[in-house]
Write a protein that holds these residues in place. Structure first.
Motif, PDB file in Angstrom:
ATOM      1  N   SER A 158       1.184  -0.805   0.034  1.00 53.41           N
ATOM      2  CA  SER A 158       0.116   0.238   0.022  1.00 53.41           C
ATOM      3  C   SER A 158       1.352   1.422   0.124  1.00 53.41           C
ATOM      4  CB  SER A 158      -0.940   0.359   0.997  1.00 53.41           C
ATOM      5  OG  SER A 158      -0.404  -0.212   2.414  1.00 53.41           O
ATOM      6  N   GLU A 159       2.237   1.261   0.377  1.00 53.83           N
ATOM      7  CA  GLU A 159       3.426   2.781   0.832  1.00 53.83           C
ATOM      8  C   GLU A 159       3.390   2.937  -0.480  1.00 53.83           C
ATOM      9  OE1 GLU A 159       5.489  -1.199   2.012  1.00 53.83           O
ATOM     10  OE2 GLU A 159       2.960  -0.480   2.412  1.00 53.83           O
ATOM     11  N   VAL A 160       3.936   1.939  -1.269  1.00 51.61           N
ATOM     12  CA  VAL A 160       4.230   2.072  -2.849  1.00 51.61           C
ATOM     13  C   VAL A 160       2.908   2.568  -3.829  1.00 51.61           C
ATOM     14  CG1 VAL A 160       4.789   0.827  -5.181  1.00 51.61           C
ATOM     15  CG2 VAL A 160       5.857   0.087  -3.256  1.00 51.61           C
ATOM     16  N   LEU A 161       1.685   2.104  -3.223  1.00 51.05           N
ATOM     17  CA  LEU A 161       0.584   2.800  -3.949  1.00 51.05           C
ATOM     18  C   LEU A 161       0.352   4.089  -4.076  1.00 51.05           C
ATOM     19  CD1 LEU A 161      -2.289  -0.199  -3.830  1.00 51.05           C
ATOM     20  CD2 LEU A 161      -0.838   0.842  -5.946  1.00 51.05           C
ATOM     21  N   ASN A 162       0.600   4.936  -2.690  1.00 47.59           N
ATOM     22  CA  ASN A 162       0.558   6.066  -2.341  1.00 47.59           C
ATOM     23  C   ASN A 162       1.971   6.272  -2.138  1.00 47.59           C
ATOM     24  OD1 ASN A 162       0.147   8.342  -1.000  1.00 47.59           O
ATOM     25  ND2 ASN A 162      -2.213   7.630   0.328  1.00 47.59           N
ATOM     26  N   PRO A 163       2.063   7.487  -3.298  1.00 43.22           N
ATOM     27  CA  PRO A 163       3.388   8.185  -3.100  1.00 43.22           C
ATOM     28  C   PRO A 163       3.830   9.247  -1.907  1.00 43.22           C
ATOM     29  CG  PRO A 163       2.624   9.336  -5.018  1.00 43.22           C
ATOM     30  CD  PRO A 163       1.578   8.416  -4.249  1.00 43.22           C
ATOM     31  N   ARG A 164       3.478   9.769  -0.910  1.00 40.67           N
ATOM     32  CA  ARG A 164       3.211  10.607   0.269  1.00 40.67           C
ATOM     33  C   ARG A 164       3.704   9.664   1.435  1.00 40.67           C
ATOM     34  NH1 ARG A 164       1.494  13.548   4.364  1.00 40.67           N
ATOM     35  NH2 ARG A 164       2.403  15.262   4.094  1.00 40.67           N
ATOM     36  N   GLU A 165       3.561   8.152   1.159  1.00 40.75           N
ATOM     37  CA  GLU A 165       3.780   7.151   2.314  1.00 40.75           C
ATOM     38  C   GLU A 165       4.675   7.067   2.141  1.00 40.75           C
ATOM     39  OE1 GLU A 165       1.953   6.822   5.163  1.00 40.75           O
ATOM     40  OE2 GLU A 165       0.668   8.652   4.461  1.00 40.75           O
ATOM     41  N   ALA A 166       5.570   7.118   1.146  1.00 38.89           N
ATOM     42  CA  ALA A 166       6.384   6.406   0.715  1.00 38.89           C
ATOM     43  C   ALA A 166       8.123   7.131   1.350  1.00 38.89           C
ATOM     44  CB  ALA A 166       6.659   5.642  -0.551  1.00 38.89           C
ATOM     45  N   TRP A 167       7.452   8.454   0.843  1.00 35.37           N
ATOM     46  CA  TRP A 167       8.439   9.105   1.914  1.00 35.37           C
ATOM     47  C   TRP A 167       8.447   9.324   3.147  1.00 35.37           C
ATOM     48  CZ3 TRP A 167      10.643  14.137  -1.179  1.00 35.37           C
ATOM     49  CH2 TRP A 167      11.059  13.745  -3.204  1.00 35.37           C
ATOM     50  N   ALA A 168       9.925   9.435   3.891  1.00 33.75           N
ATOM     51  CA  ALA A 168      10.249   9.441   5.151  1.00 33.75           C
ATOM     52  C   ALA A 168       9.937  10.678   5.484  1.00 33.75           C
ATOM     53  CB  ALA A 168      11.787   9.125   5.189  1.00 33.75           C
ATOM     54  N   ASP A 169      10.470  11.869   4.293  1.00 29.78           N
ATOM     55  CA  ASP A 169       9.892  13.262   4.916  1.00 29.78           C
ATOM     56  C   ASP A 169       8.626  14.266   4.421  1.00 29.78           C
ATOM     57  OD1 ASP A 169      10.192  15.702   5.299  1.00 29.78           O
ATOM     58  OD2 ASP A 169      12.378  16.351   4.726  1.00 29.78           O
ATOM     59  N   LYS A 170       7.773  14.263   5.099  1.00 29.52           N
ATOM     60  CA  LYS A 170       6.209  14.002   4.010  1.00 29.52           C
ATOM     61  C   LYS A 170       6.302  15.247   3.511  1.00 29.52           C
ATOM     62  CE  LYS A 170       5.015  10.312   4.947  1.00 29.52           C
ATOM     63  NZ  LYS A 170       5.541   9.356   5.990  1.00 29.52           N
ATOM     64  N   ALA A 171       7.286  16.171   4.575  1.00 29.24           N
ATOM     65  CA  ALA A 171       7.399  18.089   3.730  1.00 29.24           C
ATOM     66  C   ALA A 171       8.110  17.728   2.601  1.00 29.24           C
ATOM     67  CB  ALA A 171       8.146  18.365   5.203  1.00 29.24           C
ATOM     68  N   ALA A 172       9.131  17.478   2.805  1.00 35.85           N
ATOM     69  CA  ALA A 172      10.180  17.368   1.651  1.00 35.85           C
ATOM     70  C   ALA A 172       9.360  17.292   0.163  1.00 35.85           C
ATOM     71  CB  ALA A 172      11.104  16.543   1.724  1.00 35.85           C
ATOM     72  N   TYR A 173       8.281  15.727   0.771  1.00 33.82           N
ATOM     73  CA  TYR A 173       7.562  15.542  -0.658  1.00 33.82           C
ATOM     74  C   TYR A 173       6.655  16.696  -1.105  1.00 33.82           C
ATOM     75  CZ  TYR A 173       3.443  13.149  -3.064  1.00 33.82           C
ATOM     76  OH  TYR A 173       2.440  13.145  -4.445  1.00 33.82           O
ATOM     77  N   ASP A 174       5.652  16.557  -0.059  1.00 33.37           N
ATOM     78  CA  ASP A 174       4.682  18.235  -0.170  1.00 33.37           C
ATOM     79  C   ASP A 174       5.217  19.364  -1.221  1.00 33.37           C
ATOM     80  OD1 ASP A 174       2.732  16.644   1.281  1.00 33.37           O
ATOM     81  OD2 ASP A 174       2.936  17.483   3.293  1.00 33.37           O
ATOM     82  N   LYS A 175       6.891  19.332  -0.688  1.00 37.67           N
ATOM     83  CA  LYS A 175       7.614  20.286  -1.795  1.00 37.67           C
ATOM     84  C   LYS A 175       7.884  19.814  -2.463  1.00 37.67           C
ATOM     85  CE  LYS A 175      11.149  23.845  -0.667  1.00 37.67           C
ATOM     86  NZ  LYS A 175      12.619  23.929  -0.424  1.00 37.67           N
TER      87      LYS A 175
END
Length: 534
Positions: free
Chosen positions: A484-501
């Motif tokens: 499931s964490e592969v399907l949701n790219p944000r969940e695959a990132w350890a740094d969620k703020a970096a993903y959002d940016k």
């Protein structure tokens, strides 16, 4: 010694007969000539290895189109299709003809482009090298022997790779390379580059010119068909996985790069494959690997040791190492290079930013938007001039360099065909996950194949979908065999703020690119366009 039918082999080309002319030699005959002339060497498995010198990829800035008055208004002029005055085109082709006529040896090949006889063109190549003739013989469709006697070309390619273009020919200032095409004269002349892809793509440009007028959509995509006759298309720029993902042992390959979509179905333009083989894995891509390790394949800029053993991880000459082989080298290909109407359309992107989901279902408006966007991201370090950060690339219709007509012509045709035939469109990220390039890792090909098979067999339609907050995409929440964490790219990132940016940054790049074609699409597509948060 000149081969039989040599006079007719040059008919219509304007080239006078050389001392020796080899017309329509077989693969074995071309191998013998190429080796005797020192054009390259053999791999340990019998593939022919050629080195293309200065040019290891297409010379985009050196491509010009003759500004013939009868077609000028319909051409998409600009960086893709640069104008060449008709008089300069005539001077250039005259010099190419004269130069070819002075060679001691020439090779010709008569070939088809287009597996559907109703939309096929006849192509005659005149070249100085046996290996280029072999490349063309592999790449295009080979007529039956009895068809060669009455072969009259629709388009002629005058191929002079060792000739230098001159300033008076009207090409790019300071360049000795020129690829010039005239739709009115039906001639392509190539000088100053040995990269064989110019031969292939010049004819693709011709097909992109001819077919829309016949109600057929030309496409830069690979295609395959399942056991139940369900056809799938795979759009994508270089490095996104078109060839790899369409070469599926569970499905029959129609073709790996260029197709037409007519009222009757899909047909391949070519009779061969042109696969990128840098870091090719026998385990992950056995069909392409096997096809590249046998007699008949042509390898461009691939490194081999003194015994001919290939080092496919070696990109010392270029990252754009290539293998060209007849399509029948892939087991279980679709008979005749034709199949029925597409049930699924897949748009591939190698997102080096690592923020797009591995698969998403698109609405018709989103499909048009992403087709016109043609997004992928180049990986830092693989090309000169790139820094450490990924570089976004937008190539409209996933093939801007080969579109002689305005992009909206192709975009509207695709939208109409999808609506008419009810095809489902998917966006698939074959790039990075868990972070951008340098932090994250490449998407597992095992996971990508599992997701694609679920999409193509219809089972993915039963999944639960959620809307991605940044890209507005319908993303499946559960697919057997895929975490499931592969399907949701944000969940695959350890740094969620970096993903959002990073995701916001990519949305901004899409938004800026949309300005280039916003005036050519309807309100539904405009509504589907990505927009930065207020």
């Amino acid at each position: 010694m000149t081969s039989p039918n040599a006079v007719s082999a040059l008919a219509g080309t304007g080239v006078t007969a050389a001392a020796t002319l080899h017309a329509n030699l077989t693969a074995a005959g071309l191998y013998a000539q190429a080796l005797a002339r020192g054009e390259g060497r053999l791999s340990a498995d019998g593939a022919f290895i050629a080195v293309t010198g200065q040019h290891t990829g297409r010379s985009v800035q050196d491509k010009f189109v003759a500004d013939d008055p009868e077609v000028s208004k319909e051409i998409w002029w600009g960086k893709v299709n640069q104008k060449l005055e008709p008089a300069k085109f005539e001077a250039f082709t005259a010099d190419v003809r004269a130069w070819l006529g002075q060679r001691e040896v020439l090779f010709t090949q008569d070939l088809y482009a287009g597996a559907d006889p109703a939309h096929r063109i006849k192509v005659r190549l005149v070249t100085t090298n046996a290996w280029h003739a072999l490349f063309a013989r592999n790449m295009f469709i080979r007529p039956a022997v009895e068809e060669l006697a009455s072969f009259t070309p629709d388009f002629t390619i005058l191929h002079a790779p060792e000739m230098d273009a001159k300033p008076e020919h009207g090409g790019r200032a300071g360049s000795t390379t020129l690829i010039a095409l005239s739709f009115a004269k039906k001639i392509i002349a190539i000088a100053g580059t040995s990269y064989a892809g110019e031969i292939k793509k010049s004819i693709f440009t011709v097909m992109n010119w001819l077919l829309p007028a016949k109600g057929v959509l030309p496409m830069h995509c690979s295609a395959n068909v399942g056991k139940d006759g369900d056809t799938a298309l795979f759009f994508g720029l270089s490095g996104t996985g078109k060839t790899t993902l369409s070469s599926d042992p569970e499905r029959a390959l129609i073709g790996d790069d260029e197709h037409g979509w007519s009222a009757n179905g899909v047909f391949n333009f070519e009779g061969g494959c042109y696969a990128k083989v840098i870091k090719l894995s026998q385990e992950a891509e056995p069909q392409i690997w096997n096809a590249s390790h046998r007699f008949g394949a042509v390898l461009e800029n691939v490194i081999a040791d003194e015994r001919g053993n290939l080092d496919l991880d070696n990109g010392s000459l270029t990252e754009n190492t290539r293998s060209c082989y007849p399509i029948e080298f892939i087991p279980g290909t679709a008979p005749g290079g034709v199949a029925g109407l597409p049930k699924n359309v897949v748009m591939l992107t190698a997102d080096a930013f690592g923020v797009l989901p591995p698969i998403a279902k698109l609405t018709p408006a989103q499909a048009m938007y992403h087709f016109m966007s043609g997004y992928t991201a180049k990986v830092a370090g693989t090309e000169k001039g790139l820094g450490r950060e990924p570089q976004a690339t937008f190539s409209t219709c996933f093939g801007a360099p080969f579109l002689p007509r305005h992009p909206e012509v192709y975009g509207k045709m695709l939208a109409e065909l999808i609506a008419q035939h009810g095809a489902q469109v998917w966006l698939v990220n074959t790039g990075w996950t868990g972070g951008s390039y340098g932090t994250g890792h490449r998407m597992s090909i095992k996971h990508t194949r599992a997701l694609l098979r679920a999409a193509l067999d219809g089972s993915l339609a039963n999944a639960t979908f959620a809307t991605d907050p940044f890209f507005g995409l319908a993303v499946p929440q559960n697919v057997p065999g895929v975490p499931s964490e592969v399907l949701n790219p944000r969940e695959a990132w350890a740094d969620k703020a970096a993903y959002d940016k990073t995701a916001s940054h990519l949305v901004g790049l899409f938004e800026k690119n949309f300005e280039t074609f916003a005036g050519a699409v309807g309100e539904e597509v405009k509504a589907a366009a990505l927009k930065s948060a207020a």
